[in-house]
Design a protein around this motif. Structure first.
Motif, PDB file in Angstrom:
ATOM      1  N   MET B 231      10.197  -6.346   9.981  1.00 55.27           N
ATOM      2  CA  MET B 231       9.779  -6.184   8.793  1.00 55.27           C
ATOM      3  C   MET B 231       8.350  -5.828   8.741  1.00 55.27           C
ATOM      4  SD  MET B 231      11.654  -8.668   6.207  1.00 55.27           S
ATOM      5  CE  MET B 231      10.402  -9.994   6.747  1.00 55.27           C
ATOM      6  N   VAL B 232       7.736  -6.751   9.562  1.00 55.99           N
ATOM      7  CA  VAL B 232       6.034  -6.661   9.506  1.00 55.99           C
ATOM      8  C   VAL B 232       5.770  -5.133  10.330  1.00 55.99           C
ATOM      9  CG1 VAL B 232       4.162  -7.572  10.865  1.00 55.99           C
ATOM     10  CG2 VAL B 232       5.551  -9.232   9.432  1.00 55.99           C
ATOM     11  N   ALA B 235       6.402  -2.484   7.696  1.00 52.33           N
ATOM     12  CA  ALA B 235       5.652  -2.610   6.579  1.00 52.33           C
ATOM     13  C   ALA B 235       4.293  -1.858   7.170  1.00 52.33           C
ATOM     14  CB  ALA B 235       5.158  -3.669   6.075  1.00 52.33           C
ATOM     15  N   ILE B 236       3.781  -2.386   8.323  1.00 58.29           N
ATOM     16  CA  ILE B 236       2.548  -1.461   8.794  1.00 58.29           C
ATOM     17  C   ILE B 236       2.704  -0.107   8.914  1.00 58.29           C
ATOM     18  CG2 ILE B 236       0.929  -1.731  10.841  1.00 58.29           C
ATOM     19  CD1 ILE B 236       1.336  -4.763  10.696  1.00 58.29           C
ATOM     20  N   GLU B 238       4.666   2.158   7.804  1.00 55.73           N
ATOM     21  CA  GLU B 238       4.579   2.851   6.476  1.00 55.73           C
ATOM     22  C   GLU B 238       3.214   2.998   5.939  1.00 55.73           C
ATOM     23  OE1 GLU B 238       7.260   4.175   4.822  1.00 55.73           O
ATOM     24  OE2 GLU B 238       6.433   4.550   2.964  1.00 55.73           O
ATOM     25  N   TYR B 239       2.470   2.049   6.055  1.00 52.56           N
ATOM     26  CA  TYR B 239       0.952   1.935   5.552  1.00 52.56           C
ATOM     27  C   TYR B 239       0.124   2.837   6.445  1.00 52.56           C
ATOM     28  CZ  TYR B 239      -3.612   0.489   4.248  1.00 52.56           C
ATOM     29  OH  TYR B 239      -5.029   0.251   3.889  1.00 52.56           O
ATOM     30  N   VAL B 240       0.278   2.796   7.679  1.00 48.83           N
ATOM     31  CA  VAL B 240      -0.712   3.451   8.438  1.00 48.83           C
ATOM     32  C   VAL B 240      -0.663   5.002   8.324  1.00 48.83           C
ATOM     33  CG1 VAL B 240      -1.343   4.242  10.857  1.00 48.83           C
ATOM     34  CG2 VAL B 240      -0.472   1.487  10.519  1.00 48.83           C
TER      35      VAL B 240
END
Lengths: 240, 240
Positions: B231-232, B235-236, B238-240
Motif C-alpha cells: 500500500m505504501v 501510494a508513493i 501514484e504520487y511520484v
C-alpha cells in the motif's frame, strides 16, 4: 547526551566524512579507547544525528556518517490524523496503520454525514490499546495520543494550532497532489490530515474547513475508502 | 471512440484551451448541437485524454481542458504487486487495498519464511471476488488480475518481464526512497513491487532477487507489517 555522542560543526549528510579534533579526538582515543571501525554518534549544527564509523590513524580521528539516526528538528514534520469515526471496527484499522506510518496523534471526530454518531464508551480506550500494540510492533519509540471523539466544529477550531491542515475532498480542484503538496509543505512542521466519513464532507463542512485555513486536496480519480485516505497521505508525507 | 471524442493535434495540458476546426467543429455545432458549457473529450497527439468544456461562438469552437481523463500511454505506469501470502485473512486486505490504489495485477507467492505454505483451494477465487468488489467500489474501470499462488523461484523468473522490480527489504541500504526512487523510475513503464512474508526475505532470496535484476529498497526506520508495505509503495508510486 551519550558518552559516544560528538558535536561536529556544520551541516552534514549521510556518506560524508568529518574530522574530529581537540578534546573530542583525545576523548575518543585515550578515554573511550575507540579505534578503527568503532561506532560513534555525530550531531551536526542543524541538530541532525548520525551513526558514524571511526577511522583512527595516530592522533587523526575521522568518522564516516553511515546512517541518519535523527533528522534535524527543522526537517522533522509532525503529522496528526483526524479521522471521522467509520463504521464497524474500521477505526481500529485506521489507528493501527496511522501508528505504523508515524502519526503523532489521532483525533477521531463526528461529522455531518457520519454514520457513527456515538462510538460508545470505552471505544477511545480500545483505540489506545490498538495504538500501543501497533507502536510496539513497528518499533516506534512513542505511542501516538488517541483522543476521545469530538465534533467537527471543535476540530475546525483547532486548525490554528497547525502550520498546515490537509483536507482531502473529492470535490476539490482536480490537481494532482504532486503539483500542490511541495508548496503547501514548505516550512510546515505541524501538519493535520483531516479525513471525512464514508459519505464524504458536505459543502458546508468544506467551506468551514477552508475558512479556518484548511487546504482542500484531491487524492485522484479513484475513490478511496475512508480508512485508506489517511494511510495514503501518511505514506506520501513520509516520502516527500 | 465515443461520438463526443475529438482529436486535437499537439501535446496539451490541463487548463489549456484548444481550437477545434473543420469537420469536427461542424459536427459539434450542427450534428451534436452542443453549445457553451457542454462537455466533450479531447485526445491529443500523445494519447492523453481530457474532459473539456466547450465555448461556441458562431463557427468558432474552442474547448478548455478542465481535467485529465487518461494520461498519455507513455506516462502511464502499470504496477503489479507480488505479495507473500500472509496469515489469516490479511491477503484479502492486500487485494482490496492494492485494487483501490490502482495495481494492475496481484501475484500471491510463497517464500522461504512464509508461514502460509498452501493457501488452500478456492483462496484465489476468493481473492478475485475481493478484487472485483474493490474495483467497483473505487470506480476503477478494470479489475486487476489475481493469479494463483506460485513459488518465489517462479516469481523471480518473471522479473525480466518488467522494466523495474522494487524489492523492499529491511536489510537494504538505508537510503531514503526519495533519494533512490526517481532514478529507478525513469522510463519504467512496467513495475513490479515484491513484498515479503511476516518474517521478511532471507539473504538467499534477496540475492536471487538482485541477481535477477530486482532493486532492493528501504522503506524507513519503522517496521511495516507485510500487509502495509504494498500500500505504501502504491501510494508513493501514484504520487511520484
Amino acid at each position: 547526551m551519550s558518552a559516544r555522542r560528538f558535536f561536529v560543526e556544520g551541516a552534514h549528510a549521510r556518506g560524508s566524512r568529518v574530522i574530529i579534533t581537540g578534546g573530542d579526538a583525545r576523548k575518543i582515543v585515550s578515554v573511550l579507547r575507540l579505534g578503527d571501525g568503532d561506532r560513534i554518534e555525530v550531531v551536526d549544527s542543524t541538530g541532525a544525528a548520525f551513526d558514524a564509523r571511526l577511522q583512527v590513524d595516530g592522533g587523526l580521528v575521522e568518522a564516516t556518517l553511515v546512517d541518519v539516526l535523527e533528522r534535524a528538528p527543522d526537517d522533522r514534520r509532525s503529522i496528526d490524523v483526524a479521522q471521522a469515526v467509520p463504521k464497524g471496527t474500521k477505526m481500529d484499522f485506521v489507528v493501527e496503520k496511522a501508528t505504523e506510518l508515524g502519526a503523532a496523534a489521532i483525533l477521531p471526530f463526528y461529522s455531518e454525514r457520519s454514520v457513527v454518531r456515538d462510538a460508545g464508551a470505552g471505544k477511545a480506550e480500545r483505540w489506545r490499546r490498538v495504538a500501543k500494540a501497533a507502536a510496539q510492533q513497528s518499533g516506534r519509540r512513542n505511542v501516538p495520543a488517541v483522543e476521545s471523539p469530538i465534533e467537527f466544529a471543535s476540530l475546525v477550531s483547532r486548525f490554528s494550532r497547525y502550520d498546515l491542515v490537509l483536507f482531502p475532498w473529492e470535490l476539490a480542484d482536480r490537481v494532482p497532489l504532486r503539483e500542490t503538496l511541495p508548496a503547501l509543505l514548505a516550512g510546515a512542521r505541524r501538519v493535520l490530515v483531516v479525513v471525512g466519513p464514508e459519505g464524504g464532507f458536505s459543502h458546508t463542512e468544506a467551506d468551514a474547513a477552508t475558512a479556518a485555513g484548511g487546504r482542500t486536496v484531491w487524492l485522484g480519480h479513484r475513490i478511496l475508502r475512508t480508512e485508506t485516505a489517511a494511510m495514503v497521505l501518511l505514506a506520501i508525507l513520509e516520502y516527500v
